[in-house]
Design a protein around this motif. Structure first.
Motif, PDB file in Angstrom:
ATOM      1  N   SER A 183      -3.367  16.343  47.578  1.00 16.80           N
ATOM      2  CA  SER A 183      -3.416  17.193  48.773  1.00 16.80           C
ATOM      3  C   SER A 183      -2.221  16.918  49.680  1.00 16.80           C
ATOM      4  O   SER A 183      -1.697  17.838  50.324  1.00 16.80           O
ATOM      5  N   VAL A 184      -1.783  15.661  49.736  1.00 15.52           N
ATOM      6  CA  VAL A 184      -0.574  15.331  50.499  1.00 15.52           C
ATOM      7  C   VAL A 184       0.635  16.044  49.899  1.00 15.52           C
ATOM      8  O   VAL A 184       1.492  16.576  50.618  1.00 15.52           O
ATOM      9  N   HIS A 185       0.693  16.080  48.577  1.00 12.68           N
ATOM     10  CA  HIS A 185       1.794  16.765  47.902  1.00 12.68           C
ATOM     11  C   HIS A 185       1.785  18.260  48.218  1.00 12.68           C
ATOM     12  O   HIS A 185       2.841  18.855  48.512  1.00 12.68           O
ATOM     13  N   ILE A 186       0.606  18.862  48.203  1.00  9.99           N
ATOM     14  CA  ILE A 186       0.502  20.298  48.453  1.00  9.99           C
ATOM     15  C   ILE A 186       0.920  20.622  49.884  1.00  9.99           C
ATOM     16  O   ILE A 186       1.662  21.582  50.131  1.00  9.99           O
ATOM     17  N   LEU A 187       0.465  19.811  50.823  1.00 10.85           N
ATOM     18  CA  LEU A 187       0.789  20.048  52.226  1.00 10.85           C
ATOM     19  C   LEU A 187       2.209  19.629  52.584  1.00 10.85           C
ATOM     20  O   LEU A 187       2.787  20.117  53.563  1.00 10.85           O
ATOM     21  N   GLY A 188       2.754  18.682  51.806  1.00  5.56           N
ATOM     22  CA  GLY A 188       4.079  18.155  52.123  1.00  5.56           C
ATOM     23  C   GLY A 188       4.094  17.339  53.396  1.00  5.56           C
ATOM     24  O   GLY A 188       5.119  17.243  54.082  1.00  5.56           O
ATOM     25  N   ASP A 189       2.944  16.726  53.709  1.00  2.00           N
ATOM     26  CA  ASP A 189       2.831  15.981  54.967  1.00  2.00           C
ATOM     27  C   ASP A 189       1.886  14.803  54.769  1.00  2.00           C
ATOM     28  O   ASP A 189       0.808  14.959  54.186  1.00  2.00           O
ATOM     29  N   LEU A 190       2.303  13.634  55.251  1.00  2.00           N
ATOM     30  CA  LEU A 190       1.471  12.426  55.183  1.00  2.00           C
ATOM     31  C   LEU A 190       1.189  11.971  56.612  1.00  2.00           C
ATOM     32  O   LEU A 190       2.003  11.294  57.233  1.00  2.00           O
ATOM     33  N   SER A 191       0.045  12.367  57.134  1.00  2.00           N
ATOM     34  CA  SER A 191      -0.328  11.972  58.491  1.00  2.00           C
ATOM     35  C   SER A 191      -0.828  10.534  58.489  1.00  2.00           C
ATOM     36  O   SER A 191      -1.260  10.018  57.448  1.00  2.00           O
ATOM     37  N   PRO A 192      -0.789   9.851  59.649  1.00  2.00           N
ATOM     38  CA  PRO A 192      -1.358   8.499  59.714  1.00  2.00           C
ATOM     39  C   PRO A 192      -2.817   8.456  59.281  1.00  2.00           C
ATOM     40  O   PRO A 192      -3.244   7.506  58.635  1.00  2.00           O
ATOM     41  N   ARG A 193      -3.585   9.484  59.607  1.00  2.00           N
ATOM     42  CA  ARG A 193      -4.996   9.523  59.193  1.00  2.00           C
ATOM     43  C   ARG A 193      -5.119   9.592  57.676  1.00  2.00           C
ATOM     44  O   ARG A 193      -5.907   8.865  57.075  1.00  2.00           O
ATOM     45  N   ALA A 194      -4.326  10.457  57.053  1.00  2.00           N
ATOM     46  CA  ALA A 194      -4.373  10.584  55.594  1.00  2.00           C
ATOM     47  C   ALA A 194      -3.908   9.293  54.922  1.00  2.00           C
ATOM     48  O   ALA A 194      -4.490   8.849  53.924  1.00  2.00           O
ATOM     49  N   GLN A 195      -2.865   8.670  55.475  1.00  2.00           N
ATOM     50  CA  GLN A 195      -2.368   7.434  54.883  1.00  2.00           C
ATOM     51  C   GLN A 195      -3.424   6.337  54.921  1.00  2.00           C
ATOM     52  O   GLN A 195      -3.609   5.603  53.940  1.00  2.00           O
ATOM     53  N   ASP A 196      -4.124   6.202  56.049  1.00  2.00           N
ATOM     54  CA  ASP A 196      -5.169   5.182  56.142  1.00  2.00           C
ATOM     55  C   ASP A 196      -6.255   5.414  55.101  1.00  2.00           C
ATOM     56  O   ASP A 196      -6.760   4.460  54.486  1.00  2.00           O
ATOM     57  N   TRP A 197      -6.630   6.652  54.910  1.00  2.00           N
ATOM     58  CA  TRP A 197      -7.676   6.966  53.928  1.00  2.00           C
ATOM     59  C   TRP A 197      -7.200   6.595  52.523  1.00  2.00           C
ATOM     60  O   TRP A 197      -7.922   5.974  51.746  1.00  2.00           O
ATOM     61  N   ILE A 198      -5.953   6.948  52.208  1.00  2.00           N
ATOM     62  CA  ILE A 198      -5.438   6.680  50.860  1.00  2.00           C
ATOM     63  C   ILE A 198      -5.340   5.179  50.588  1.00  2.00           C
ATOM     64  O   ILE A 198      -5.777   4.700  49.533  1.00  2.00           O
ATOM     65  N   VAL A 199      -4.794   4.401  51.543  1.00  2.00           N
ATOM     66  CA  VAL A 199      -4.592   2.976  51.255  1.00  2.00           C
ATOM     67  C   VAL A 199      -5.902   2.194  51.216  1.00  2.00           C
ATOM     68  O   VAL A 199      -5.934   1.071  50.703  1.00  2.00           O
ATOM     69  N   SER A 200      -6.981   2.779  51.705  1.00  2.00           N
ATOM     70  CA  SER A 200      -8.269   2.081  51.634  1.00  2.00           C
ATOM     71  C   SER A 200      -8.798   1.964  50.216  1.00  2.00           C
ATOM     72  O   SER A 200      -9.715   1.169  49.952  1.00  2.00           O
ATOM     73  N   PHE A 201      -8.249   2.733  49.281  1.00  2.00           N
ATOM     74  CA  PHE A 201      -8.803   2.758  47.931  1.00  2.00           C
ATOM     75  C   PHE A 201      -8.512   1.484  47.146  1.00  2.00           C
ATOM     76  O   PHE A 201      -9.212   1.186  46.176  1.00  2.00           O
ATOM     77  N   GLY A 202      -7.508   0.730  47.536  1.00  2.00           N
ATOM     78  CA  GLY A 202      -7.286  -0.545  46.858  1.00  2.00           C
ATOM     79  C   GLY A 202      -8.456  -1.483  47.037  1.00  2.00           C
ATOM     80  O   GLY A 202      -8.952  -2.092  46.077  1.00  2.00           O
ATOM     81  N   GLU A 203      -8.944  -1.600  48.286  1.00  2.95           N
ATOM     82  CA  GLU A 203     -10.103  -2.462  48.553  1.00  2.95           C
ATOM     83  C   GLU A 203     -11.379  -1.875  47.976  1.00  2.95           C
ATOM     84  O   GLU A 203     -12.266  -2.611  47.515  1.00  2.95           O
ATOM     85  N   ARG A 204     -11.519  -0.553  47.979  1.00  4.81           N
ATOM     86  CA  ARG A 204     -12.721   0.068  47.412  1.00  4.81           C
ATOM     87  C   ARG A 204     -12.869  -0.302  45.929  1.00  4.81           C
ATOM     88  O   ARG A 204     -13.959  -0.634  45.463  1.00  4.81           O
ATOM     89  N   MET A 205     -11.761  -0.257  45.211  1.00  9.66           N
ATOM     90  CA  MET A 205     -11.817  -0.589  43.787  1.00  9.66           C
ATOM     91  C   MET A 205     -11.994  -2.090  43.584  1.00  9.66           C
ATOM     92  O   MET A 205     -12.730  -2.532  42.693  1.00  9.66           O
ATOM     93  N   SER A 206     -11.351  -2.894  44.414  1.00  8.21           N
ATOM     94  CA  SER A 206     -11.455  -4.347  44.290  1.00  8.21           C
ATOM     95  C   SER A 206     -12.885  -4.827  44.504  1.00  8.21           C
ATOM     96  O   SER A 206     -13.379  -5.699  43.781  1.00  8.21           O
ATOM     97  N   SER A 207     -13.569  -4.272  45.503  1.00  9.84           N
ATOM     98  CA  SER A 207     -14.934  -4.731  45.785  1.00  9.84           C
ATOM     99  C   SER A 207     -15.878  -4.393  44.631  1.00  9.84           C
ATOM    100  O   SER A 207     -16.741  -5.194  44.262  1.00  9.84           O
ATOM    101  N   VAL A 208     -15.708  -3.219  44.055  1.00 16.94           N
ATOM    102  CA  VAL A 208     -16.525  -2.836  42.897  1.00 16.94           C
ATOM    103  C   VAL A 208     -16.244  -3.766  41.726  1.00 16.94           C
ATOM    104  O   VAL A 208     -17.158  -4.222  41.023  1.00 16.94           O
TER     105      VAL A 208
END
Length: 471
Positions: free
Chosen positions: A108-133
């Motif tokens: 979705s970031v690619h389609i919009l061509g924009d990486l907002s701080p809100r979107a970036q925070d959501w994306i980088v949270s996935f490292g911990e989401r996978m690690s905890s599982v």
């Protein structure tokens, strides 16, 4: 009850996760309630950030490449450490679902061509989401009733995306509601570090290294007896051992000393970690995942009275001094207010400030990487003053370093500053600027970056920090 946080190197590969699982298994079987907080696997957060940026700049395959990267890293550990075939299949499906969610966000970031701080925070949270599982599944395979918990369901923050602050009392209520029942059922929660969510549910991150902060927040919220930060070093050291081979591990330091060291470059703990724990007097231990038998460093309300005046020396390389010089037609107070209003709007961190009223100049220290942003903002703010000659110039002195000498024993002890600067003088090291806080916990000075390798060992030796007591 104990909160135990494991950093990126402690969950970096199968061998490290195996050791982390051993530590958590032993802690759980001791009978004391335990909550674990885990970082992303080492390197994963950087890759998430890089892939998101690549997608925003037009790279069409960034999302699919990221998905494969995430699965390769995490499923390799599953194959090695999760032996029950049914559980292995189940965790594989879960990890694939999480990686696909992340990839859709990046697309979705690619389609919009924009990486907002809100979107970036959501994306980088996935490292911990996978690690905890991943960590929870390894523990489950060993008979420990571990449960992966996502911290956006537990930690409530303000909406400062990228560097959020917790709303502690709201977090306290949410943590007891979400984690309390799990602990009552003798479950072991494996909570994601680094991020939380606003009251409206938007994902926020606590700043790089924020998993330490997460652990302290949960310690506060759950009235923990202790918070243990598991990392890849034995504890807080008297200096960087790469600069000072004879540096030793400190058995104990105060919250105030640890905060000073963290702020001035010691990477062993996140600077904001101390605040929630200090509010409730909860000790923080720094321990080595790979040498769990080492006692580590205890950070608590009081410092150790071991006769030492200085506890440790740390340094921040790669900084610049920015100076604003007036002509005398503007008041120093006016310049000071306008300078720091302007710098504050850039969001750049200032490490030191120094002022010479007689010269109508004001100087401060920032990361060299931030100087272009700060200079542009100041030149815009003072554009008319520069044209009229009321401000003579605004300039940068680059390639510098801040060195901080820290210790509660300096308070009220005469001659400490003299000893520091005499040592520098004897080694012919020039000082660009000096500052000392009113707390007398810290003497900081700026020198050329290339002199750090001489200055830190010299001061370390001058105060006998390689010995158990001051020489």
């Amino acid at each position: 009850m104990r909160v135990m946080k494991f950093g990126g190197t402690s969950v970096g590969n199968a061998e490290a996760i195996d050791q982390t699982a051993r530590i958590l298994t032993e802690a759980y079987r001791s009978g004391e309630p335990v909550v674990a907080v885990v970082s992303a696997m080492s390197g994963v957060t950087n890759q998430l950030l890089a892939s998101a940026a690549a997608a925003a700049s037009g790279q069409g395959d960034a999302s699919s490449e990221l998905r494969q990267f995430l699965l390769d890293r995490h499923l390799a550990v599953v194959a090695e450490l999760v032996h029950d075939l049914g559980r292995r299949a189940q965790v594989t499906v879960t990890l694939e679902e999480i990686a696909s969610r992340c990839a859709r966000l990046v697309e979705s970031v690619h389609i919009l061509g924009d990486l907002s701080p809100r979107a970036q925070d959501w994306i980088v949270s996935f490292g911990e989401r996978m690690s905890s599982v991943l960590v929870a599944s390894v523990l489950q395979d060993r008979g420990i009733p571990a449960v992966a918990v996502e911290s956006d369901q537990v930690i409530i923050t303000d909406d400062a995306f990228g560097n959020a602050s917790p709303l502690l009392e709201q977090t306290r209520a949410r943590a007891q509601e979400r984690l309390g029942p799990l602990l009552a059922e003798r479950k072991l929660p494996i909570v994601t570090g680094y991020f939380g969510a606003t009251t409206s549910g938007s994902v926020t991150t606590l700043g790089r290294g924020g998993s330490d902060f997460s652990a302290s927040i949960l310690g506060y919220a759950l009235d923990a007896d202790e918070v243990w930060i598991w990392t890849d070093v034995d504890g807080v050291m008297t200096a960087d051992p790469r600069l000072v081979p004879e540096a030793r591990t400190l058995p104990s330091i105060s919250f105030a000393e640890a905060t000073e060291l963290a702020y001035f470059g010691a990477k062993v703990i996140h600077p904001r970690t101390m605040q929630p724990a200090a509010e409730r007097g909860i000790p923080i231990w720094i321990k080595n995942t790979f040498r769990p038998e080492h006692p580590g460093t205890r950070i608590g309300p009081d410092t150790t009275q071991d006769g030492s005046v200085v506890k440790a020396i740390t340094a921040i390389p790669g900084v610049s001094v920015i100076t604003v010089e007036g002509s005398g037609f503007l008041s120093v107070a006016d310049v000071t207010a306008r300078v720091f209003d302007t710098v504050g709007e850039t969001g750049v961190n200032v490490y030191m400030i120094f002022q010479a009223s007689s010269q109508h100049s004001l100087g401060f220290v920032v990361r060299q990487a931030d100087t272009a942003k700060v200079l542009a903002a100041l030149e815009q703010e003072f554009e008319l003053d520069l044209l009229k000659g009321r401000v003579m110039r605004i300039w940068e002195d680059p390639n510098l370093a801040v060195v901080a000498v820290v210790g509660a024993g300096m308070r009220g002890t005469p001659g400490v500053a003299g000893r520091v600067f005499q040592t520098l003088g004897q080694n012919r090291i020039n000082i660009v600027a000096i500052a000392q806080g009113s707390s007398e916990l810290n003497i900081s000075f700026v020198i050329a970056e290339h002199e750090v390798t001489r200055a830190v060992p010299a001061i370390h030796a001058a105060f006998g920090l390689g010995n158990a007591r001051e020489a």
